[in-house]
Design a protein around this motif. Sequence first.
Motif, short mmCIF file in Angstrom:
data_model
loop_
_atom_site.label_atom_id
_atom_site.label_comp_id
_atom_site.label_asym_id
_atom_site.label_seq_id
_atom_site.Cartn_x
_atom_site.Cartn_y
_atom_site.Cartn_z
N SER A 1 29.00 -6.12 36.39
CA SER A 1 29.19 -6.33 37.83
C SER A 1 28.19 -5.50 38.65
O SER A 1 28.04 -5.71 39.84
N LYS A 2 27.49 -4.57 37.97
CA LYS A 2 26.48 -3.74 38.65
C LYS A 2 25.12 -4.42 38.55
O LYS A 2 24.90 -5.29 37.71
N ALA A 3 24.19 -3.97 39.39
CA ALA A 3 22.85 -4.53 39.40
C ALA A 3 22.00 -3.93 38.29
O ALA A 3 22.12 -2.75 37.97
N GLY A 4 21.11 -4.76 37.75
CA GLY A 4 20.10 -4.30 36.82
C GLY A 4 18.79 -4.12 37.55
O GLY A 4 18.66 -4.48 38.72
N VAL A 5 17.81 -3.59 36.84
CA VAL A 5 16.49 -3.34 37.43
C VAL A 5 15.43 -3.76 36.42
O VAL A 5 15.52 -3.41 35.24
N VAL A 6 14.44 -4.50 36.91
CA VAL A 6 13.26 -4.79 36.09
C VAL A 6 12.05 -4.28 36.87
O VAL A 6 11.96 -4.44 38.08
N MET A 7 11.15 -3.62 36.13
CA MET A 7 9.97 -3.04 36.76
C MET A 7 8.69 -3.50 36.06
O MET A 7 8.66 -3.60 34.83
N GLU A 8 7.69 -3.74 36.87
CA GLU A 8 6.35 -4.05 36.36
C GLU A 8 5.40 -3.06 37.02
O GLU A 8 5.47 -2.84 38.23
N PHE A 9 4.54 -2.44 36.22
CA PHE A 9 3.63 -1.41 36.72
C PHE A 9 2.20 -1.93 36.72
O PHE A 9 1.78 -2.64 35.80
N LYS A 10 1.46 -1.53 37.73
CA LYS A 10 0.03 -1.82 37.83
C LYS A 10 -0.69 -0.56 38.23
O LYS A 10 -0.16 0.28 38.96
N SER A 11 -1.91 -0.44 37.76
CA SER A 11 -2.76 0.68 38.12
C SER A 11 -3.84 0.16 39.07
O SER A 11 -4.46 -0.87 38.79
N ALA A 12 -4.04 0.85 40.17
CA ALA A 12 -5.05 0.46 41.15
C ALA A 12 -6.27 1.36 41.00
O ALA A 12 -6.14 2.54 40.67
N ASP A 13 -7.44 0.80 41.24
CA ASP A 13 -8.67 1.58 41.16
C ASP A 13 -8.87 2.47 42.38
O ASP A 13 -9.60 3.45 42.32
N GLY A 14 -8.22 2.12 43.48
CA GLY A 14 -8.33 2.91 44.69
C GLY A 14 -7.07 2.77 45.53
O GLY A 14 -6.29 1.82 45.35
N GLU A 15 -6.86 3.71 46.43
CA GLU A 15 -5.64 3.69 47.26
C GLU A 15 -5.51 2.42 48.09
O GLU A 15 -4.41 1.96 48.35
N LYS A 16 -6.65 1.85 48.50
CA LYS A 16 -6.61 0.63 49.32
C LYS A 16 -6.04 -0.56 48.58
O LYS A 16 -5.60 -1.52 49.18
N GLN A 17 -6.04 -0.51 47.26
CA GLN A 17 -5.52 -1.61 46.43
C GLN A 17 -4.03 -1.48 46.10
O GLN A 17 -3.46 -2.37 45.50
N LEU A 18 -3.42 -0.36 46.46
CA LEU A 18 -2.04 -0.10 46.04
C LEU A 18 -1.08 -1.21 46.44
O LEU A 18 -0.32 -1.71 45.61
N GLU A 19 -1.07 -1.57 47.71
CA GLU A 19 -0.13 -2.59 48.17
C GLU A 19 -0.37 -3.92 47.47
O GLU A 19 0.58 -4.58 47.02
N GLU A 20 -1.62 -4.31 47.35
CA GLU A 20 -1.97 -5.57 46.69
C GLU A 20 -1.51 -5.59 45.23
O GLU A 20 -0.94 -6.56 44.75
N LYS A 21 -1.73 -4.48 44.52
CA LYS A 21 -1.33 -4.40 43.11
C LYS A 21 0.19 -4.40 42.95
O LYS A 21 0.72 -4.99 42.00
N ALA A 22 0.90 -3.76 43.87
CA ALA A 22 2.37 -3.76 43.81
C ALA A 22 2.90 -5.18 44.01
O ALA A 22 3.82 -5.62 43.31
N LYS A 23 2.32 -5.90 44.96
CA LYS A 23 2.72 -7.29 45.20
C LYS A 23 2.39 -8.16 43.98
O LYS A 23 3.16 -9.05 43.63
N GLU A 24 1.25 -7.90 43.36
CA GLU A 24 0.86 -8.63 42.15
C GLU A 24 1.88 -8.39 41.02
O GLU A 24 2.26 -9.32 40.30
N ALA A 25 2.34 -7.16 40.89
CA ALA A 25 3.34 -6.83 39.87
C ALA A 25 4.65 -7.56 40.14
O ALA A 25 5.26 -8.11 39.22
N LEU A 26 5.09 -7.58 41.40
CA LEU A 26 6.32 -8.29 41.75
C LEU A 26 6.17 -9.79 41.49
O LEU A 26 7.09 -10.43 40.96
N GLN A 27 5.02 -10.33 41.83
CA GLN A 27 4.78 -11.76 41.59
C GLN A 27 4.82 -12.08 40.10
O GLN A 27 5.33 -13.12 39.70
#
Length: 176
Positions: A114-140
Amino acid sequence: TSYERYLLRIPNEEIKRVYSMEILNSLAEGADRDTFDGLFDLLLNGKGDDFSYQLQRILLCFASTYDTANKESFYHGFMLGMTALFLGKDYGVESNHESGYGRFDLAIFPKDISKAGVVMEFKSADGEKQLEEKAKEALQQIEDRKYETAFEQRGISMVWKYGIAFCGKKVHVVVK
């Protein structure tokens, strides 16, 4: 040279508690059991922004720039180690298991369905400017490859999906 391999297992909760506290005492100032308990409360309740902030604080305490040079494998091991040590007997933690059309990086399965589970996908970005894009890519990737299948098979209907991108000691998290 031959290397011997051993499978080690923490025998009981008391030893696990002592072991986790020793790791905390030896690695970080300003972080204690409450720091990690708070982190996992945020994670298990889908509070992505607060989880990201707390994880950022922990990375600042624990990670070295030499560690983070190993890219995604360091972050994967770091997150796996934290979840395995601090989640306790109410959750199971699995790494790199098949689910849906692929293999997730890390999943947390509640013993109480009855509790929630969690699934995580990790990505490494080459620069800080890519962080948001890579996080969205992982979620996708979680969505496209239907990683929630392993949860459905266990009767767990609520699953928090986390795309997490790292760059050095910086982190960006998106959650759905």
